[in-house]
Enzyme design. Structure first.
Site, PDB file in Angstrom:
ATOM      1  N   GLY A   1     -42.100 -72.068   6.566  1.00 12.41           N
ATOM      2  CA  GLY A   1     -43.231 -71.400   6.116  1.00 12.41           C
ATOM      3  C   GLY A   1     -44.447 -70.966   7.130  1.00 12.41           C
ATOM      4  N   GLN A   2     -43.851 -71.123   8.585  1.00 14.68           N
ATOM      5  CA  GLN A   2     -44.814 -70.887   9.649  1.00 14.68           C
ATOM      6  C   GLN A   2     -45.074 -69.153   9.259  1.00 14.68           C
ATOM      7  OE1 GLN A   2     -42.078 -72.515   9.986  1.00 14.68           O
ATOM      8  NE2 GLN A   2     -42.338 -73.859  11.847  1.00 14.68           N
ATOM      9  N   ARG A   3     -46.368 -68.650   9.755  1.00 14.18           N
ATOM     10  CA  ARG A   3     -46.747 -67.549   9.596  1.00 14.18           C
ATOM     11  C   ARG A   3     -45.802 -66.373  10.007  1.00 14.18           C
ATOM     12  NH1 ARG A   3     -51.566 -65.083   8.218  1.00 14.18           N
ATOM     13  NH2 ARG A   3     -52.719 -67.279   8.290  1.00 14.18           N
ATOM     14  N   SER A   4     -45.005 -66.700  11.273  1.00 12.22           N
ATOM     15  CA  SER A   4     -44.219 -65.809  11.828  1.00 12.22           C
ATOM     16  C   SER A   4     -42.752 -65.663  11.125  1.00 12.22           C
ATOM     17  CB  SER A   4     -43.813 -66.168  13.458  1.00 12.22           C
ATOM     18  OG  SER A   4     -43.217 -67.503  13.281  1.00 12.22           O
ATOM     19  N   LEU A   5     -42.626 -66.638  10.162  1.00 13.87           N
ATOM     20  CA  LEU A   5     -41.215 -66.817   9.437  1.00 13.87           C
ATOM     21  C   LEU A   5     -41.494 -66.014   8.191  1.00 13.87           C
ATOM     22  CD1 LEU A   5     -39.897 -70.333  10.278  1.00 13.87           C
ATOM     23  CD2 LEU A   5     -39.104 -68.127  11.039  1.00 13.87           C
TER      24      LEU A   5
END
Ligand code: G3D
Ligand code: MG
Length: 184
Positions: free
Chosen positions: A69-73
């Site tokens: 769920g990280q922003r980059s993902l």
């Protein structure tokens, strides 16, 4: 016959359902999957990429895609949309600071055409933590009552004490079964 209808036919035969577990990082997605599948949930590390887990639940085979769920993902979530029967949106109910971000990401996800038919379960997780927002507050923050043409439900839960998890998944599986196994 298109690929999608082949996937659907196979799923029917195998009693399979495909669930996509999403939400901001740290919401508790991986812990929920571990808890439901009866694994030791005391150690989880942040999900880089995704985990796929197959569970037996209520007579169905659930293929659960737990996506980082990280922003980059988040831009990669769309790679997992095809043939999704159920969408599980996990919320860290203690994370007031990111609640607006959470609402925005969910709204964005629900605009995806390929997810239009997916049943939506919201899990208001971390209810074991004192001061966690309740299901009603989360429901309001995510503006769930404004959803149109979507089967949805919200459950207050804790991946740590296990409360609400089965209730949530039972509702989800029942709702999907009523829809995709209608013809059996
Ligand atoms: P994610 O997969 O959504 O990114 P994780 O989230 O499952 O990795 O969980 C993130 C952190 O939240 C973990 O703590 C995990 O133990 C904790 N957590 C998950 N669910 C609950 C819950 O219901 N209650 C409480 N109190 N904590 C929860 P760490 O400390 O390992 O980062
Ligand atoms: Mg994870």
């Amino acid at each position: 016959m298109g690929l999608l209808s082949i996937i659907r036919k196979t799923k029917l035969k195998e009693h399979e359902m495909r669930l996509l577990l999403v939400g901001l990082d740290n919401a508790g997605k991986t812990t929920i999957v571990k808890r439901i599948s009866g694994e030791d949930a005391s150690t989880v590390s942040p999900t880089l990429g995704f985990n796929i887990k197959t569970l037996e639940f209520a007579g169905y085979q659930l293929n659960v895609w737990d996506v980082g769920g990280q922003r980059s993902l988040r831009p990669y979530w769309r790679n997992y949309f095809e043939a999704t029967d159920g969408l599980v949106w996990v919320v860290d109910s203690t994370d007031r600071r990111r609640l607006a971000d959470c609402a925005e990401e969910l709204a964005r996800l629900l605009q995806e055409e390929r997810l239009a038919g997916a049943t939506l379960l919201i899990m208001a997780n971390k209810q074991d933590v004192p001061g966690a927002l309740g299901a009603d507050a989360i429901r309001e923050a995510l503006r769930l009552d404004a959803l149109v043409g979507r089967q949805w439900s919200i459950v207050a839960c804790s991946a740590v004490d296990g409360s609400g998890l089965l209730e949530g998944f039972e509702w989800l599986v029942k709702d999907i079964a009523a829809r995709i196994y209608l013809l059996e």
